[in-house]
Design a protein around this motif. Sequence first.
Motif, short mmCIF file in Angstrom:
data_model
loop_
_atom_site.label_atom_id
_atom_site.label_comp_id
_atom_site.label_asym_id
_atom_site.label_seq_id
_atom_site.Cartn_x
_atom_site.Cartn_y
_atom_site.Cartn_z
N LEU A 226 0.82 -1.21 0.00
CA LEU A 226 0.00 0.00 0.00
C LEU A 226 0.86 1.27 0.00
O LEU A 226 0.38 2.36 0.26
N HIS A 227 2.13 1.11 -0.32
CA HIS A 227 3.04 2.25 -0.39
C HIS A 227 2.60 3.20 -1.51
O HIS A 227 2.18 2.75 -2.58
N PRO A 228 2.69 4.53 -1.26
CA PRO A 228 2.19 5.48 -2.27
C PRO A 228 2.83 5.29 -3.65
O PRO A 228 2.19 5.52 -4.66
N PHE A 229 4.09 4.88 -3.69
CA PHE A 229 4.74 4.73 -4.98
C PHE A 229 4.82 3.27 -5.42
O PHE A 229 4.41 2.90 -6.51
N PHE A 230 5.31 2.40 -4.52
CA PHE A 230 5.48 1.00 -4.89
C PHE A 230 4.15 0.26 -5.00
O PHE A 230 4.03 -0.71 -5.75
N GLY A 231 3.15 0.72 -4.28
CA GLY A 231 1.85 0.05 -4.32
C GLY A 231 1.27 0.01 -5.72
O GLY A 231 1.00 -1.07 -6.26
N PRO A 232 1.09 1.19 -6.35
CA PRO A 232 0.56 1.19 -7.71
C PRO A 232 1.47 0.46 -8.70
O PRO A 232 1.00 -0.22 -9.61
N LEU A 233 2.79 0.59 -8.48
CA LEU A 233 3.74 -0.09 -9.36
C LEU A 233 3.52 -1.60 -9.30
O LEU A 233 3.45 -2.28 -10.33
N LEU A 234 3.41 -2.11 -8.08
CA LEU A 234 3.19 -3.54 -7.89
C LEU A 234 1.86 -3.95 -8.54
O LEU A 234 1.76 -4.99 -9.19
N PHE A 235 0.86 -3.09 -8.37
CA PHE A 235 -0.45 -3.38 -8.95
C PHE A 235 -0.34 -3.59 -10.47
O PHE A 235 -0.82 -4.58 -11.01
N PHE A 236 0.35 -2.64 -11.13
CA PHE A 236 0.48 -2.78 -12.59
C PHE A 236 1.31 -4.00 -12.95
O PHE A 236 1.00 -4.72 -13.90
N ALA A 237 2.35 -4.25 -12.17
CA ALA A 237 3.18 -5.41 -12.46
C ALA A 237 2.37 -6.69 -12.33
O ALA A 237 2.45 -7.58 -13.19
N VAL A 238 1.55 -6.78 -11.29
CA VAL A 238 0.76 -8.00 -11.07
C VAL A 238 -0.24 -8.20 -12.20
O VAL A 238 -0.37 -9.29 -12.76
N MET A 239 -0.92 -7.10 -12.57
CA MET A 239 -1.94 -7.23 -13.63
C MET A 239 -1.29 -7.58 -14.97
O MET A 239 -1.79 -8.42 -15.71
N THR A 240 -0.16 -6.93 -15.27
CA THR A 240 0.52 -7.23 -16.53
C THR A 240 0.97 -8.68 -16.57
O THR A 240 0.78 -9.38 -17.56
N THR A 241 1.55 -9.14 -15.45
CA THR A 241 1.99 -10.53 -15.40
C THR A 241 0.82 -11.47 -15.62
O THR A 241 0.91 -12.42 -16.40
N LEU A 242 -0.30 -11.18 -14.96
CA LEU A 242 -1.47 -12.04 -15.08
C LEU A 242 -1.90 -12.16 -16.54
O LEU A 242 -2.08 -13.27 -17.06
N PHE A 243 -2.02 -11.03 -17.23
CA PHE A 243 -2.52 -11.09 -18.60
C PHE A 243 -1.50 -11.66 -19.56
O PHE A 243 -1.85 -12.39 -20.49
N THR A 244 -0.21 -11.37 -19.30
CA THR A 244 0.80 -11.96 -20.17
C THR A 244 0.78 -13.48 -20.04
O THR A 244 0.82 -14.20 -21.03
#
Lengths: 639, 91
Positions: A226-244
């Motif tokens: 839930l970190h202001p910077f790493f949180g959203p970054l992790l979110f995008f990384a997780v979603m991208t990994t899932l769809f890839t």
Amino acid sequence: MSTLNVLLIGSPNSGKTTLFNRLTGLRAKTVNYPGSTVDLTVGRWANSQSGDVQLFDTPGVYSLNPRSPDEAITVRALETKAPHAVVAVVDATQLSRQLAIALQLREMFRSSDERDVTAVVVALTMLDLVQREGDSIDLAKLSVELGLKVIATDGEGAVEKLRSAIEQEKAVEPRVVQKPQKSSVEHLREAKRIKDLVTHSPKNDQRAQALRGPRAVTRKIDRSVLHPFFGPLLFFAVMTTLFTLIYWLAQPLMELVDSTFSALANGLMNQSWVDPDSLLARLVSDGLITGAGAVLIFVPQIYILFCGLVFLEDSGYLARAATIVDRPLKAIGLGGRSFVPLLSGFACAVPAMMAARTVNSRRERMLTLFVLPLMSCSARLPVYALLLGFVFGANALQAGFGLAALYVGSILAGVIAASLISRLAEKRGFFGAEKSFLMLELPLYRMPNLILVLKQALLRTNSYVKRTGPVILVLSVLIWAGTTFPNYREQDATVRLEQSFAGRAGQVLSPVFEPMGGDWRTGLGLISAFAAREVFVSTMAIIFHVTETDESEDSLQSGLLTQMREAKAPSGAPLFTLASTLGLMLFFMIALQCLATFAVALRESGSMKFAVTQLLLFNLVAYVLTVALVQGLRFMGIN
Amino acid sequence: MAMPTDLVTWVLDQNMPPDDSGVSLKVHHISAEGDPALLGRLEDLGLGPFEEILYFGRAPLGEPIYISVRETVLALRLMEARLIFVTRVVP
Ligand SMILES: Nc1nc2c(ncn2[C@@H]2O[C@H](COP(=O)(O)OP(=O)(O)OP(=O)(O)O)[C@@H](O)[C@H]2O)c(=O)[nH]1
Ligand SMILES: [Mg+2]
């Protein structure tokens, strides 16, 4: 001997379904996300003493005053299922809140003529977590304080103990639910008192254990997630990994399914006892086998997506992700609770619409249901693959970017639709005036059990196939019939199609498709795509007379692409141009060409008007935008 | 009615540093202005006068906020949190 009705009642995520599965041997959905059960599930076990027990698993409730549709299902079940006993499922790590539900149930099930049996048994779950925290709970004292039998669900023989406790505490006649005398505030106060009395927390020397306990670990993980910077970054990384993962892992499996089914159809045709021209053989191979293939080809993708979803849900991450995207979703009239349904929409809108039941406000739920079909479901992929192949030829990188653009486009379309409709709904008040609230509980993180993940994903995939399979099968037989009759004796497949019922209908409707840059053949493809979007590709193959002599999907597609390049419109100009192909992609992005989705939208919204409006509106808007795009491009000299 | 000075609403806590163990606060009262379903849910969760809660900070985009009440960690939108009036607990 009669049947005993028993209900499992408890807070969201307290372990009801896990217990239900252990008691009945069934395998219903259990994940670490509050609100995973959205409907009643019934199971039973045979009981020698007093007949069968019929057990109901219910959606989790925070209290017995319902505040969302899934909670209302539970409270209604208490009133209508004539329970002889209820099991109050209580998460031992949250006693000070969850005991209140047990106390409330005890009051609701009190009876003046049967004072010796309470009809309520408490099942205490998650004791392992309490232990890892370094705490302990005095079960005997807890039972005395509550005035109820308490059974720990971990350890040997827990299921047997619970069964016999139900046997002892059950009422002879179904109990009529009474109004509780005390308010829920009083129950909560009592719950806290009891919790403090029965829990022993570590003294100073054991502090170290608490620091390594599940709560401390969860907080530590949340600091990054839930970190202001790493949180959203992790979110995008997780979603991208899932769809890839979905696309790259599923590809070989999909090819396997495809080649298996064409081999099956070819194998059948090559049998000596089969006359390949007979109507029956054609029905089986072109209608049934092709139809079954059309259902099963998506199973790999859906299975992988479900594995990813179950993994993320069970780890506890998805609840966090929902809170991260709550703010942007709120801006367009949705909310964090819509996130999981919307995400599932990328696999298939059918299970995704059912997941929307946990959205507590009617307005937000209806809006979620409404925009869900815009999420680019897996059935659109083969169509996109064909059309991108046409535009970009062999350039895989460009085609990849094209596909990404289509996904981004579908999300944008969803954003625009949601903002427009939510404004309109607010003005006209048609989805109700209810305000939505988030108030989402964040469960403790846990390491997902991989075997459980694979099994749960299999179950969900299975129920998807069962639900949509028959529809697609029936429709593909209908389309086969429509494209075969009345001239079924005609040898030339292209002529046969042209003269078929469907072909004639396409010709009548041809003026509709011409502004889109197509003719009756494209129209026929689009109509057939209502069975399932991917049927567009196979219809195109029949129309353009691509013979399926080659086994691999690739050569089928490149054969089709060659034919499409050569196809001429009645005017003599090429039928498929850059403009008309882009138009088709836009159409597939927006149009709601899926009768299974229509059926689920009807059931989940409970409104024929809603489902029909959705169907008509999406297709109309898709049509108008496509015509505008194609004509606009032509006006600019792009053909 | 004049508000005692040691009363703060959530909104005033926006500069609170993220903290593993949370900032201890005590509920003073719950505003009655909210949506009844929302107020009911707050009550179900045990959020009432004298209840001690922990505040963990905000989500990356500023909303929701995270608190824990009675062993449960919750995400609340600001609109929801603004109904809860709290006082600081001095350790
Ligand atoms: N550590 C531990 N985990 C458990 C226990 N019982 C259930 N779980 C896990 O807790 C999570 C929630 O369990 P479910 O059975 O889905 O809970 P539920 O009460 O049906 O939840 P809803 O349907 O959302 O109301 C799952 O990840 C389970 O694997 C237990 O005794 N100990
Ligand atoms: Mg459940």
